[in-house]
Design a protein around this motif. Structure first.
Motif, mmCIF file in Angstrom:
data_model
loop_
_atom_site.group_PDB
_atom_site.id
_atom_site.type_symbol
_atom_site.label_atom_id
_atom_site.label_comp_id
_atom_site.label_asym_id
_atom_site.label_seq_id
_atom_site.Cartn_x
_atom_site.Cartn_y
_atom_site.Cartn_z
ATOM 1 N N ILE A 130 0.721 -1.312 0.063
ATOM 2 C CA ILE A 130 0.046 -0.115 0.047
ATOM 3 C C ILE A 130 0.886 1.422 0.188
ATOM 4 O O ILE A 130 0.551 2.324 -0.574
ATOM 5 C CB ILE A 130 -0.901 -0.118 1.207
ATOM 6 N N TYR A 131 2.023 1.283 0.730
ATOM 7 C CA TYR A 131 2.767 2.442 0.746
ATOM 8 C C TYR A 131 3.472 2.567 -0.630
ATOM 9 O O TYR A 131 3.622 3.847 -0.962
ATOM 10 C CB TYR A 131 4.026 2.168 1.717
ATOM 11 N N ASN A 132 3.738 1.601 -1.466
ATOM 12 C CA ASN A 132 4.104 1.807 -2.790
ATOM 13 C C ASN A 132 3.024 2.363 -3.535
ATOM 14 O O ASN A 132 3.231 3.336 -4.473
ATOM 15 C CB ASN A 132 4.493 0.516 -3.244
ATOM 16 N N ASN A 133 1.725 1.917 -3.449
ATOM 17 C CA ASN A 133 0.615 2.503 -4.463
ATOM 18 C C ASN A 133 0.492 4.115 -4.087
ATOM 19 O O ASN A 133 0.173 4.900 -4.742
ATOM 20 C CB ASN A 133 -0.484 1.688 -4.187
ATOM 21 N N LEU A 134 0.621 4.377 -2.601
ATOM 22 C CA LEU A 134 0.427 5.821 -2.151
ATOM 23 C C LEU A 134 1.496 6.606 -2.920
ATOM 24 O O LEU A 134 1.304 7.907 -3.162
ATOM 25 C CB LEU A 134 0.355 5.685 -0.473
ATOM 26 N N GLY A 135 2.649 6.057 -2.864
ATOM 27 C CA GLY A 135 3.846 6.726 -3.288
ATOM 28 C C GLY A 135 3.550 6.998 -4.891
ATOM 29 O O GLY A 135 3.652 8.289 -5.089
ATOM 30 N N LEU A 136 3.108 6.120 -5.515
ATOM 31 C CA LEU A 136 2.838 6.449 -6.892
ATOM 32 C C LEU A 136 1.907 7.635 -7.158
ATOM 33 O O LEU A 136 1.817 8.287 -8.049
ATOM 34 C CB LEU A 136 2.460 5.136 -7.827
ATOM 35 N N CYS A 137 0.714 7.258 -5.973
ATOM 36 C CA CYS A 137 -0.388 8.240 -6.524
ATOM 37 C C CYS A 137 0.121 9.584 -6.175
ATOM 38 O O CYS A 137 -0.033 10.737 -6.985
ATOM 39 C CB CYS A 137 -1.394 7.777 -5.690
#
Length: 721
Positions: A130-137
């Motif tokens: 999820i941290y990775n997804n938030l970073g991309l966003c």
């Protein structure tokens, strides 16, 4: 009936597991989707949630509408049956879809909901994902600091876990953000870590993606040939795997390169048009923001070709998408291009309106360089409109911005080039170890699940017995392979330790020899200056006095007298020069930077080669012992270039920052094979590396045949002053 449902449930687990672990290798995504959709018909609603989320994931790269439909159905069922984990997975799928459509606010909200659910489970890997997804966003919203925070949180969380693939994604995305910020040292380190992971995992698609990102970084650094090489490799891997998204991204990057290359051998509007057109053919695989970029790039290339109507069509397409995305910076760029077109058509009022719109967008998403360009264009426009006062005002703003940007460029000139070889070897071993651990864990899970399934199907008789025997043989083979891998890993570690001990021993020997050599040189210099120099001066006095007392001298004798005195003068000057070179009096008085500048001036005076010396961050002070050793390293690098490179230009750059002193010596000569020279035991390279190592630093040689040589040395200041 309950037993039947239980059996069906266990059967579902086995089949899903079978498809996820085996069919991923042997079956296409379409086959997996067909098989999972058939299973849905035999399940109760509650049991469909996990399968619907899996289908949504599989549809992401094929059919976004189907992906959204399955994720929403899974979300509704999860809420109905209070399945929090299933609901969290649905939020992740829906967030990814929102991100694809460019609705980053919605995506962020969904990812944060998923994070709240997953944090309660305390399962590290799903949280890091999820941290990775938030970073991309956040990166897509240009909120780079927040994006870096989440990427680093993910890496920190995974520090003691075997999620090698997720680490690779985090390193890649972090490198991409650092590259965008022009923090090139950090970008290089993170992208290199990502590439090593994909290489170890033999993941060609992710390797291709990271190669392209690294290629964009090389392009920003001005290394256009290396950028082109990376883009071509990425494209070839995309072709090989039939991955359209990889191909499309590579096409777009190659179009950028050929359109904007400063190297005349690479710059080509025709090639740029070809690759942008190929990217446009695959436009459907891009998210909305990337579609807008493709249209903008096509607008640029048509404008370069002076096909203004076509340029306007693609600029307008890009404008419409960016208006939906509320992407102010991109809207500023497009309005700026519209302004340039109107100005070229002498439509001054429309041009003024477009330029001012661009500035309004930049107020919400500032960029100094673009703002300066618009100020300059407005100044030029107002001159043509005879609005001299406005022209003067905008030209003044342009000058202020230009001076500010120039200072920023000066502050960012030098940076670290590569990791130390020893650090790379350690990182390689660590990654291999992580891969082995991950394989062990995965194989243990496979064995555990197989045991579970076999226990459920004991009534199968002979078939189960055969399966059990096959499983046992496979386990034995896997264990044997693991033992070999573990032994190889231990052997690699042992070799590394031995090599480190040998290097330390060689450094100690080289250090002792250097100290002895310096002591001898110092003594010789003192003797030359104090003894021989004084003696020659005294001899000259005696000769002068003796010749003066002679009553008559023939013309020939007078000439010989003057010749003798001239030779004595030359001998005295030569002794002083040799003494100065040995003792480095100038260096001891003025410091390292001035000594290197003096060295460059001396070589320039010879007329054999042009030497350019630049220094940054040095204050005038007497040289330290460390400075003396650094000067010896630079002398040897320069000597090597003069003797072997056949160059006509040499650049020496010294940059001193808070914790690092960087030495960069570059020539435009014939280059050499670095690995070949190291394998042959070249003492020159070793000697330089030893001296750098002695000061706690590292040395990197980069050379290409017929393209010159670059040597970069980093020395920590905190230890060595």
């Amino acid at each position: 009936m309950q037993k039947k449902n239980n059996f069906l449930f266990f059967k579902l687990i086995y089949i899903v597991f079978f498809f996820s672990c085996i069919n991923q290798i042997f079956c296409s995504t379409t086959q997996q989707i067909d098989s999972l959709q058939q299973l849905l018909n035999n399940l109760e609603e509650k049991e469909k949630i996990e399968l619907l989320n899996e289908l949504s994931y599989l549809f992401l790269d094929i059919n976004l509408q189907e992906a959204e439909k399955n994720a929403k159905e899974a979300s509704n069922l999860a809420k109905r049956y209070n399945d929090t984990l299933g609901l969290g997975d649905s939020y992740v799928r829906l967030g990814t879809i929102a991100q694809y459509y460019g609705d980053y606010s919605e995506a962020k909200e969904l990812f944060l909901k998923a994070l709240k659910i997953r944090e309660k489970t305390k399962k590290v890997i799903p949280i890091a994902s999820i941290y990775n997804n938030l970073g991309l966003c956040l990166a897509s919203q240009n909120n780079l600091e927040e994006a870096k925070k989440y990427y680093n949180l993910g890496l920190k969380l995974l520090s003691n876990y075997n999620a090698v693939r997720l680490k690779g994604l985090l390193y890649n995305n972090l490198g991409d953000v650092y590259s965008f910020e022009e923090n090139y040292p950090e970008a290089l380190v993170n992208l290199d870590s990502s590439l090593q992971i994909w290489k170890l995992l033999s993941d060609t698609l992710e390797y291709a993606n990271t190669l392209r990102v690294q290629g964009d970084l090389f392009f920003s650094l001005g290394n256009e040939n290396k950028a082109e090489s990376n883009f071509k490799k990425s494209l070839q891997l995309g072709w090989k795997n039939g991955n359209l998204k990889v191909q499309a991204n590579a096409y777009n990057s190659m179009g950028n390169l050929y359109l904007e290359a400063k190297n005349n051998s690479l710059a080509s509007d025709s090639l740029a048009f070809v690759y942008y057109s190929k990217a446009n053919e695959l436009i459907s695989v891009f998210g909305l923001s990337n579609q807008a970029i493709i249209y903008y790039n096509l607008g640029n290339i048509y404008k370069r070709k002076k096909r203004i109507n076509q340029a306007n069509i693609y600029y307008q397409k890009s404008l419409e998408i960016n208006q939906k995305l509320n992407a102010h910076y991109d809207l500023a760029l497009i309005n700026y291009e519209f302004g340039n077109i109107y100005k070229g058509q002498s439509k001054f009022v429309q041009a003024e309106r477009a330029y001012l719109k661009s500035l309004v967008h930049l107020e919400k998403d500032p960029d100094l360089f673009t703002e300066a360009q618009i100020f300059h264009s407005l100044s030029s426009l107002y001159l043509e409109m005879n609005k001299n006062k406005l022209a003067f005002q905008y030209n003044k703003l342009y000058d202020e911005f230009r001076d500010s940007m120039y200072q920023n460029q000066l502050n960012a000139i030098n940076f670290h080039r590569d990791l130390q070889e020893e650090q790379k070897e350690k990182a390689q071993l660590a990654l291999e170890n992580e891969k082995i651990k991950a394989e062990n864990l995965e194989k243990a899970k496979i064995n555990q699940r197989n045991n579970f399934i076999i226990a459920l199907l004991l009534a199968g008789g002979l078939i189960l017995a055969i399966m059990f025997a096959l499983r046992q043989n496979r386990q034995k083979r896997q264990l044997a392979e693991l033992e070999v891998q573990q032994a190889q890993l231990e052997t690699n570690k042992a070799y590394l330790e031995i090599d480190q001990l040998l290097q330390k021993q060689e450094v100690a020997i080289a250090n002792a020899r250097l100290d002895e050599k310096q002591a001898i040189q110092k003594q010789i210099g003192t003797d030359l200056h104090d003894s021989l120099g004084a003696l020659l001066a005294t001899v000259k006095l005696y000769f002068t006095d003796a010749f003066r007392k002679l009553d008559t001298l023939t013309e020939e004798t007078t000439k010989k007298q003057q010749k003798a005195l001239d030779l004595l003068d030359e001998a005295t000057q030569e002794v002083r020069r040799i003494s100065k070179n040995i003792q480095q009096d100038e260096m001891l008085k003025l410091g390292l930077a001035e000594a290197v500048k003096s060295l460059g001036n001396t070589i320039n005076e010879s007329g054999q080669i042009s030497v350019e010396v630049s220094t940054y961050g040095f204050a005038e002070k007497p040289a330290s012992e460390t400075d003396f050793k650094l000067y010896k390293i630079i002398q040897e690098l320069v000597g090597n270039a003069l003797k072997h490179s056949q160059a006509n230009k040499l650049t020496i750059s010294l940059t001193k920052r808070e914790t690092i002193l960087n030495i960069l010596v570059e020539d435009n000569g014939i280059g050499f094979d670095v690995e070949g020279a190291a394998d042959k035991g070249g003492s020159g390279l070793k000697n330089i590396a030893f001296r750098a190592s002695e000061l706690g630093g590292n040395c990197h040689f980069d050379s290409v045949r017929q393209r010159g040589t670059t040597v970069s040395i980093d020395i920590p200041i905190e230890n060595n002053g």
